[in-house]
Motif scaffolding. Sequence first.
Motif, PDB file in Angstrom:
ATOM      1  N   GLU A 109      36.831  -7.315  29.363  1.00  0.00           N
ATOM      2  CA  GLU A 109      37.999  -6.439  29.375  1.00  0.00           C
ATOM      3  C   GLU A 109      38.857  -6.681  28.141  1.00  0.00           C
ATOM      4  OE1 GLU A 109      39.172  -5.454  33.914  1.00  0.00           O
ATOM      5  OE2 GLU A 109      39.591  -7.515  33.297  1.00  0.00           O
ATOM      6  N   TYR A 149      42.827  -5.936  27.057  1.00  0.00           N
ATOM      7  CA  TYR A 149      44.151  -5.588  27.571  1.00  0.00           C
ATOM      8  C   TYR A 149      45.056  -5.296  26.372  1.00  0.00           C
ATOM      9  CZ  TYR A 149      42.588  -7.690  31.970  1.00  0.00           C
ATOM     10  OH  TYR A 149      41.911  -8.000  33.127  1.00  0.00           O
ATOM     11  N   PHE A 194      50.303 -13.812  30.329  1.00  0.00           N
ATOM     12  CA  PHE A 194      48.906 -13.594  30.706  1.00  0.00           C
ATOM     13  C   PHE A 194      48.312 -14.964  30.993  1.00  0.00           C
ATOM     14  CE2 PHE A 194      44.588 -12.161  30.533  1.00  0.00           C
ATOM     15  CZ  PHE A 194      44.634 -10.787  30.729  1.00  0.00           C
ATOM     16  N   MET A 239      50.689  -1.749  30.294  1.00  0.00           N
ATOM     17  CA  MET A 239      49.398  -2.283  29.889  1.00  0.00           C
ATOM     18  C   MET A 239      48.304  -1.219  30.013  1.00  0.00           C
ATOM     19  SD  MET A 239      47.540  -5.552  31.699  1.00  0.00           S
ATOM     20  CE  MET A 239      46.941  -4.655  33.131  1.00  0.00           C
ATOM     21  N   CYS A 246      44.142  -1.270  30.059  1.00  0.00           N
ATOM     22  CA  CYS A 246      42.981  -2.156  30.163  1.00  0.00           C
ATOM     23  C   CYS A 246      41.712  -1.319  29.986  1.00  0.00           C
ATOM     24  CB  CYS A 246      42.966  -2.856  31.520  1.00  0.00           C
ATOM     25  SG  CYS A 246      41.538  -3.938  31.736  1.00  0.00           S
TER      26      CYS A 246
END
Length: 149
Positions: free
Chosen positions: A76, A78, A87, A122, A124
């Motif tokens: 992933e 972000y 995070f 955010m 993703c």
Amino acid sequence: MKKIENLSAEGNYSAINLGRLADIKDYELELGPEIKIPGKVFGGQALGATGGEFSFQIFLPGQETGFLHSHKEHEELYFFLGGKGEFQVDGIVFPVEEGSVVRVAPAGKRSVRNNGAEPLVMLCVQYRAATFTADDAADGILYPEPVNW
């Protein structure tokens, strides 16, 4: 609850509108009868994407993911588009803010929280790990014809 708007679709494309980033908070992702995530929306399925998935999420001040998660095969990325937060990957916590980008390998145990005073926005992007090669970087085809608007 907010719904995705379909804009247009033909043979080689599809287009949707999720609304203003500030309004992502009005979506709710239901993963099961007892798991509902406020302020999150996936868009890949609505577009018919075949190589990855993406989601937008807004964390209001004090809000967090609330759980750690990892993936079996998916890496992933972000992208933080607004706000400030933290995070966590494999127990390591670091700050994120507008302009931060984080890559997490499939096995990384991850979570996000907003410890700031404004919404943390955010994007993703999720895709199968270890599939992009040097040849993929040269995959584009340029056409000599003019663009007609």
